[in-house]
Design a protein around this motif. Structure first.
Motif, PDB file in Angstrom:
ATOM      1  N   ALA A 180      -9.547  13.560  -6.961  1.00  0.00           N
ATOM      2  CA  ALA A 180     -10.229  14.858  -7.004  1.00  0.00           C
ATOM      3  C   ALA A 180      -9.334  15.925  -7.623  1.00  0.00           C
ATOM      4  CB  ALA A 180     -10.642  15.269  -5.587  1.00  0.00           C
ATOM      5  N   LEU A 181      -8.037  15.840  -7.385  1.00  0.00           N
ATOM      6  CA  LEU A 181      -7.114  16.806  -7.980  1.00  0.00           C
ATOM      7  C   LEU A 181      -7.059  16.639  -9.496  1.00  0.00           C
ATOM      8  CD1 LEU A 181      -4.960  18.996  -7.838  1.00  0.00           C
ATOM      9  CD2 LEU A 181      -3.274  17.215  -7.296  1.00  0.00           C
ATOM     10  N   LYS A 182      -7.055  15.404  -9.959  1.00  0.00           N
ATOM     11  CA  LYS A 182      -7.059  15.171 -11.401  1.00  0.00           C
ATOM     12  C   LYS A 182      -8.316  15.750 -12.045  1.00  0.00           C
ATOM     13  CE  LYS A 182      -4.237  10.952 -11.277  1.00  0.00           C
ATOM     14  NZ  LYS A 182      -4.227   9.491 -11.559  1.00  0.00           N
ATOM     15  N   MET A 183      -9.443  15.554 -11.388  1.00  0.00           N
ATOM     16  CA  MET A 183     -10.685  16.108 -11.912  1.00  0.00           C
ATOM     17  C   MET A 183     -10.654  17.630 -11.915  1.00  0.00           C
ATOM     18  SD  MET A 183     -12.454  13.514 -12.797  1.00  0.00           S
ATOM     19  CE  MET A 183     -14.014  14.335 -13.076  1.00  0.00           C
ATOM     20  N   ALA A 184     -10.075  18.226 -10.872  1.00  0.00           N
ATOM     21  CA  ALA A 184      -9.993  19.683 -10.812  1.00  0.00           C
ATOM     22  C   ALA A 184      -9.077  20.223 -11.901  1.00  0.00           C
ATOM     23  CB  ALA A 184      -9.495  20.118  -9.431  1.00  0.00           C
ATOM     24  N   ARG A 185      -8.003  19.522 -12.186  1.00  0.00           N
ATOM     25  CA  ARG A 185      -7.113  19.943 -13.273  1.00  0.00           C
ATOM     26  C   ARG A 185      -7.828  19.880 -14.616  1.00  0.00           C
ATOM     27  NH1 ARG A 185      -1.694  16.655 -11.295  1.00  0.00           N
ATOM     28  NH2 ARG A 185      -0.912  18.255  -9.826  1.00  0.00           N
ATOM     29  N   ALA A 186      -8.587  18.810 -14.808  1.00  0.00           N
ATOM     30  CA  ALA A 186      -9.336  18.694 -16.058  1.00  0.00           C
ATOM     31  C   ALA A 186     -10.386  19.800 -16.170  1.00  0.00           C
ATOM     32  CB  ALA A 186      -9.997  17.323 -16.140  1.00  0.00           C
ATOM     33  N   ASP A 187     -11.049  20.109 -15.065  1.00  0.00           N
ATOM     34  CA  ASP A 187     -12.051  21.173 -15.090  1.00  0.00           C
ATOM     35  C   ASP A 187     -11.410  22.531 -15.357  1.00  0.00           C
ATOM     36  OD1 ASP A 187     -13.982  19.293 -14.564  1.00  0.00           O
ATOM     37  OD2 ASP A 187     -14.024  19.687 -12.399  1.00  0.00           O
ATOM     38  N   ALA A 188     -10.240  22.766 -14.773  1.00  0.00           N
ATOM     39  CA  ALA A 188      -9.562  24.039 -14.998  1.00  0.00           C
ATOM     40  C   ALA A 188      -9.122  24.173 -16.453  1.00  0.00           C
ATOM     41  CB  ALA A 188      -8.359  24.169 -14.062  1.00  0.00           C
ATOM     42  N   ALA A 189      -8.612  23.080 -17.019  1.00  0.00           N
ATOM     43  CA  ALA A 189      -8.211  23.118 -18.430  1.00  0.00           C
ATOM     44  C   ALA A 189      -9.424  23.325 -19.334  1.00  0.00           C
ATOM     45  CB  ALA A 189      -7.485  21.829 -18.797  1.00  0.00           C
ATOM     46  N   HIS A 190     -10.517  22.664 -18.996  1.00  0.00           N
ATOM     47  CA  HIS A 190     -11.736  22.829 -19.782  1.00  0.00           C
ATOM     48  C   HIS A 190     -12.261  24.258 -19.683  1.00  0.00           C
ATOM     49  CE1 HIS A 190     -15.576  21.851 -21.629  1.00  0.00           C
ATOM     50  NE2 HIS A 190     -16.183  22.402 -20.589  1.00  0.00           N
ATOM     51  N   ALA A 191     -12.207  24.842 -18.489  1.00  0.00           N
ATOM     52  CA  ALA A 191     -12.672  26.212 -18.324  1.00  0.00           C
ATOM     53  C   ALA A 191     -11.804  27.189 -19.121  1.00  0.00           C
ATOM     54  CB  ALA A 191     -12.665  26.583 -16.838  1.00  0.00           C
ATOM     55  N   ALA A 192     -10.497  26.942 -19.130  1.00  0.00           N
ATOM     56  CA  ALA A 192      -9.619  27.815 -19.911  1.00  0.00           C
ATOM     57  C   ALA A 192      -9.928  27.707 -21.400  1.00  0.00           C
ATOM     58  CB  ALA A 192      -8.165  27.456 -19.633  1.00  0.00           C
ATOM     59  N   ARG A 200     -17.051  31.085 -24.378  1.00  0.00           N
ATOM     60  CA  ARG A 200     -18.263  30.489 -23.832  1.00  0.00           C
ATOM     61  C   ARG A 200     -18.312  30.572 -22.303  1.00  0.00           C
ATOM     62  NH1 ARG A 200     -17.679  26.779 -28.363  1.00  0.00           N
ATOM     63  NH2 ARG A 200     -16.249  25.486 -27.143  1.00  0.00           N
ATOM     64  N   LEU A 201     -17.204  30.947 -21.697  1.00  0.00           N
ATOM     65  CA  LEU A 201     -17.146  31.167 -20.261  1.00  0.00           C
ATOM     66  C   LEU A 201     -16.477  32.506 -19.988  1.00  0.00           C
ATOM     67  CD1 LEU A 201     -16.116  27.675 -18.792  1.00  0.00           C
ATOM     68  CD2 LEU A 201     -18.375  28.737 -18.776  1.00  0.00           C
ATOM     69  N   THR A 202     -16.712  33.017 -18.803  1.00  0.00           N
ATOM     70  CA  THR A 202     -16.129  34.302 -18.429  1.00  0.00           C
ATOM     71  C   THR A 202     -14.835  34.091 -17.636  1.00  0.00           C
ATOM     72  OG1 THR A 202     -17.354  34.392 -16.346  1.00  0.00           O
ATOM     73  CG2 THR A 202     -18.441  35.287 -18.315  1.00  0.00           C
ATOM     74  N   GLY A 203     -14.145  35.187 -17.411  1.00  0.00           N
ATOM     75  CA  GLY A 203     -12.933  35.112 -16.605  1.00  0.00           C
ATOM     76  C   GLY A 203     -13.207  34.700 -15.175  1.00  0.00           C
ATOM     77  N   ASP A 204     -14.378  35.049 -14.644  1.00  0.00           N
ATOM     78  CA  ASP A 204     -14.726  34.631 -13.282  1.00  0.00           C
ATOM     79  C   ASP A 204     -14.884  33.116 -13.190  1.00  0.00           C
ATOM     80  OD1 ASP A 204     -14.724  37.270 -12.547  1.00  0.00           O
ATOM     81  OD2 ASP A 204     -16.901  37.517 -12.776  1.00  0.00           O
ATOM     82  N   ASP A 205     -15.419  32.493 -14.222  1.00  0.00           N
ATOM     83  CA  ASP A 205     -15.542  31.035 -14.226  1.00  0.00           C
ATOM     84  C   ASP A 205     -14.176  30.372 -14.205  1.00  0.00           C
ATOM     85  OD1 ASP A 205     -18.317  31.244 -14.346  1.00  0.00           O
ATOM     86  OD2 ASP A 205     -18.291  31.397 -16.533  1.00  0.00           O
ATOM     87  N   VAL A 206     -13.249  30.912 -14.983  1.00  0.00           N
ATOM     88  CA  VAL A 206     -11.890  30.361 -15.002  1.00  0.00           C
ATOM     89  C   VAL A 206     -11.220  30.552 -13.651  1.00  0.00           C
ATOM     90  CG1 VAL A 206      -9.625  30.522 -16.097  1.00  0.00           C
ATOM     91  CG2 VAL A 206     -11.697  30.728 -17.476  1.00  0.00           C
ATOM     92  N   ALA A 207     -11.392  31.747 -13.056  1.00  0.00           N
ATOM     93  CA  ALA A 207     -10.800  32.000 -11.742  1.00  0.00           C
ATOM     94  C   ALA A 207     -11.364  31.064 -10.686  1.00  0.00           C
ATOM     95  CB  ALA A 207     -11.037  33.452 -11.340  1.00  0.00           C
ATOM     96  N   ALA A 208     -12.675  30.781 -10.752  1.00  0.00           N
ATOM     97  CA  ALA A 208     -13.284  29.860  -9.799  1.00  0.00           C
ATOM     98  C   ALA A 208     -12.734  28.444  -9.971  1.00  0.00           C
ATOM     99  CB  ALA A 208     -14.798  29.863  -9.969  1.00  0.00           C
ATOM    100  N   ALA A 209     -12.550  28.006 -11.214  1.00  0.00           N
ATOM    101  CA  ALA A 209     -12.004  26.674 -11.465  1.00  0.00           C
ATOM    102  C   ALA A 209     -10.569  26.573 -10.953  1.00  0.00           C
ATOM    103  CB  ALA A 209     -12.064  26.363 -12.953  1.00  0.00           C
ATOM    104  N   ARG A 210      -9.797  27.636 -11.131  1.00  0.00           N
ATOM    105  CA  ARG A 210      -8.415  27.619 -10.638  1.00  0.00           C
ATOM    106  C   ARG A 210      -8.368  27.660  -9.108  1.00  0.00           C
ATOM    107  NH1 ARG A 210      -5.778  31.894 -15.033  1.00  0.00           N
ATOM    108  NH2 ARG A 210      -5.755  30.412 -16.803  1.00  0.00           N
ATOM    109  N   GLN A 211      -9.296  28.361  -8.499  1.00  0.00           N
ATOM    110  CA  GLN A 211      -9.356  28.373  -7.039  1.00  0.00           C
ATOM    111  C   GLN A 211      -9.665  26.986  -6.500  1.00  0.00           C
ATOM    112  OE1 GLN A 211      -8.576  30.620  -4.884  1.00  0.00           O
ATOM    113  NE2 GLN A 211      -9.252  29.445  -3.095  1.00  0.00           N
ATOM    114  N   ILE A 212     -10.591  26.298  -7.140  1.00  0.00           N
ATOM    115  CA  ILE A 212     -10.888  24.918  -6.737  1.00  0.00           C
ATOM    116  C   ILE A 212      -9.670  24.032  -6.926  1.00  0.00           C
ATOM    117  CG2 ILE A 212     -12.302  22.898  -7.314  1.00  0.00           C
ATOM    118  CD1 ILE A 212     -14.570  24.795  -7.997  1.00  0.00           C
TER     119      ILE A 212
END
Length: 262
Positions: free
Chosen positions: A60-72, A79-91
């Motif tokens: 799950a941590l690997k997936m969260a890292r991939a999602d955070a990198a994708h959001a950045a 295509r995404l806002t700063g709130d989306d990136v902040a949410a991905a980093r919080q996860i």
């Protein structure tokens, strides 16, 4: 003997033999499961479960890292806002905390396995399940002293007041411990023993908390059990340091082997 009677009853002997075999196997199974190796088998079961949980949380941590990198990356492409990136980093931070907790729990379970292996009782010693039931009975008797002793009732009325959160928590833990004990009586397996052991431990902690609260309510100065949180934090940090050290050692060994081959 009547040949007809012999013909009608020919199946009794094989049936009785089969029933005896099943009964002996059942007694032997119950004896081995409820015997002196039950605590050790339960500790092994706990390690297996904790290892699987740590593996799942590592994934799950690997997936969260991939999602955070994708959001950045998507944020850079607007295509995404700063709130989306902040949410991905919080996860991502939550998944990191989950993994650290799972690693600490796995380390604790391994320590318990070593202790159970070292404390394997002898053939004449009380069985682990019997000791656990005796511990459960002792906690219950300790609680009943507040119910049956008039002096204790007067000194600590909060212990018998179900409106008190600590007292209500103890009663819930008591019900869960009784249910877990009933499961072990129905079928004593490593899983049911582990659940019963944890329920008894939770029952004792809830009783200590209720007693602490009752003493405070009665005007006594009782020390808060804050050392448990500190110990848990130290254990988590120790497990993290051990994991990092193991990874560093494995990396160094791999580099040395590659150098030798070259």
């Amino acid at each position: 003997m009547d040949p007809v009677l012999i013909t009608q009853l020919w199946w009794i002997a094989p049936g009785a033999l089969a029933a005896g075999t099943v009964g002996f196997a059942t007694v032997r199974w119950r004896g081995s499961r409820g015997g002196r190796r039950l605590a050790l088998d339960a500790a092994r079961h706990d390690v297996k479960v904790a290892r699987q949980i740590a593996s799942d949380r590592r994934h799950a941590l690997k997936m969260a890292r991939a999602d955070a990198a994708h959001a950045a990356a998507e944020r850079s492409a607007r295509r995404l806002t700063g709130d989306d990136v902040a949410a991905a980093r919080q996860i991502l931070r939550e998944r990191e905390r989950d993994l650290r907790a799972a690693q600490a729990d796995l380390h604790a379970k391994r320590v318990r396995l070593s202790a159970a292996r070292a404390a394997l009782p002898s053939a004449s010693a009380p069985r682990p399940l019997d000791r656990l039931r005796a511990e459960h009975d002792a906690i219950t008797a300790r609680w009943m002293s507040y119910e049956t002793d008039p002096a204790m009732q007067i000194a600590y009325p909060a212990m018998t007041d179900v409106r008190q959160p600590a007292t209500a928590a103890y009663l819930r833990a008591a019900g869960q411990a009784v249910e877990a004990r009933r499961e072990t009586e129905y079928r004593a397996t490593p899983a049911t023993y582990s659940a019963y052991r944890d329920a008894v431990a939770a029952l004792e902690r809830s009783l200590v908390a209720a007693e602490h609260h009752a003493r405070v309510q009665s005007g006594e100065r009782a020390s808060a059990p804050g050392w448990q949180d500190a110990a848990q934090d130290v254990l988590s940090r120790s497990a993290e340091v051990l994991d990092k050290a193991a990874e560093a050692a494995a990396s160094a060994l791999s580099s040395w082997n590659n150098r030798k081959r070259r």
